[in-house]
Design a protein around this motif. Structure first.
Motif, PDB file in Angstrom:
ATOM      1  N   ASP A 198     -33.799-113.786  17.081  1.00  0.00           N
ATOM      2  CA  ASP A 198     -33.020-113.293  15.780  1.00  0.00           C
ATOM      3  C   ASP A 198     -32.538-111.952  16.105  1.00  0.00           C
ATOM      4  O   ASP A 198     -33.682-110.988  15.299  1.00  0.00           O
ATOM      5  CB  ASP A 198     -33.266-114.082  14.557  1.00  0.00           C
ATOM      6  CG  ASP A 198     -32.535-113.682  13.293  1.00  0.00           C
ATOM      7  OD1 ASP A 198     -31.392-113.510  14.272  1.00  0.00           O
ATOM      8  OD2 ASP A 198     -32.683-114.074  12.313  1.00  0.00           O
ATOM      9  N   GLU A 199     -31.811-111.638  16.341  1.00  0.00           N
ATOM     10  CA  GLU A 199     -31.143-110.292  16.941  1.00  0.00           C
ATOM     11  C   GLU A 199     -32.623-109.851  17.523  1.00  0.00           C
ATOM     12  O   GLU A 199     -32.843-108.168  17.029  1.00  0.00           O
ATOM     13  CB  GLU A 199     -30.571-110.082  15.776  1.00  0.00           C
ATOM     14  CG  GLU A 199     -29.278-110.334  15.113  1.00  0.00           C
ATOM     15  CD  GLU A 199     -28.658-109.763  14.122  1.00  0.00           C
ATOM     16  OE1 GLU A 199     -28.229-108.143  14.734  1.00  0.00           O
ATOM     17  OE2 GLU A 199     -27.702-109.882  13.552  1.00  0.00           O
TER      18      GLU A 199
ATOM     19  N   SER B  23     -29.389-115.646  10.581  1.00  0.00           N
ATOM     20  CA  SER B  23     -30.781-116.387  10.437  1.00  0.00           C
ATOM     21  C   SER B  23     -30.952-117.466   9.669  1.00  0.00           C
ATOM     22  O   SER B  23     -32.219-118.075  10.509  1.00  0.00           O
ATOM     23  CB  SER B  23     -31.244-115.182   9.934  1.00  0.00           C
ATOM     24  OG  SER B  23     -31.240-113.622  10.662  1.00  0.00           O
TER      25      SER B  23
HETATM   26 MG    MG Z   1     -29.225-112.587  10.591  1.00  0.00          MG
END
Ligand code: MG
Ligand code: ADP
Length: 255
Positions: free
Chosen positions: A171-172, A41
């Motif tokens: 991000d995910e 991240s």
């Molecule tokens: Mg992360």
């Protein structure tokens, strides 16, 4: 398209990104995987100037998104310039980050009007086109809380696209979703990839990585352990033990 040159990042003296170099070509889909806490991240946030690296730079089409050059000195860009670059490097977060007090349409037109200075009429037309694209034209006047997580994430993708980004970072994007809602978001992402959108995607969805990814990057403890073509990663079984262990862990956790 996007180039990260030898970036380091420390928080309170603790180094979490330790010298990462990465170039993403136009049209490429780069999938980033790695254990929790490995710096994924933080790395993405630096690529869209949400975080400044302690060292190194991030270039978009050859131009630093973080610094401007004054004489022969690099000076951090001001917030206004940073937001211009953030529009060009779009970001989709795990938790959607929609404005709760704005309707779906208002969420999408806000950025183009404020940052890109698009007039309202044009912004609305474009938002409606994007809502159609993500299959949510009928949700135009709803508020985010009335939508499922999968729908909220598709709105977040439409909102990022409304800025006409040169590259999109994820991000995910499906990690916060109930399993039955993951597919609809991955489908939108797959369509974008097929249309040639340049993307960097942090995900544990290995099916997506295999099908859509051009390149797989494995990050561990702030360094790139492996960076190779998806074909090589999945079909030529030369992954090191660290990566094999990681892949085993995530496949066990899949519901
Ligand atoms: Mg992360
Ligand atoms: P990942 O996304 O791979 O799980 P992160 O980039 O979120 O990893 O975090 C990497 C490391 O940096 C972790 O140890 C995390 O605690 C630390 N970290 C991330 N953001 C901050 C912050 N704002 N302040 C202090 N530490 C941070």
């Amino acid at each position: 398209m996007l180039q990260v040159t030898n970036i380091n990042k420390s928080f309170h003296g603790k180094e979490v990104i330790k010298g990462i170099d990465l170039s993403i070509q136009k049209g490429e889909v780069v999938v980033i995987i790695g254990p929790s806490g490995s710096g994924k991240s933080t790395f993405l946030r630096m690529m869209n100037a949400l975080e400044f690296p302690t060292e190194g730079d991030v270039l978009l089409e050859g131009e630093s998104i973080l610094y401007r050059t004054v004489g022969n000195k690099k000076v951090p860009r001001k917030e206004k310039e940073l937001s211009k670059f953030r529009a060009e490097v779009g970001m989709v977060f795990q938790g959607f980050h929609l404005f709760a007090h704005k309707t779906v349409l208002e969420n999408i037109i806000e950025g183009p009007m404020r940052v890109r200075k698009v007039n309202k009429e044009t912004a609305i037309l474009e938002a409606e086109r994007l809502l159609q694209k993500v299959g949510l034209a009928d949700k135009r006047d709803q508020y985010p809380h009335a939508l499922s997580g999968g729908q909220q994430q598709r709105i977040a993708i439409a909102r990022a696209l409304a800025m006409k980004p040169k590259i999109l970072l994820f991000d995910e994007p499906t990690s916060a979703l109930d399993p039955e809602l993951v597919g609809e978001v991955l489908l939108v992402m797959k369509e974008l990839a097929n249309e040639g959108m340049t993307m960097a995607v942090v995900t544990h969805e290995m099916g997506f990585a295999r099908e859509v990814g051009d390149r797989i990057i494995f990050i561990d403890q702030g360094v790139i352990v492996q960076d190779e073509s998806a074909h090589h990663f999945f079909h030529i079984n030369n992954n090191n033990d660290r990566i094999k262990r990681f892949l085993n862990t995530i496949s066990r956790n899949v519901v």
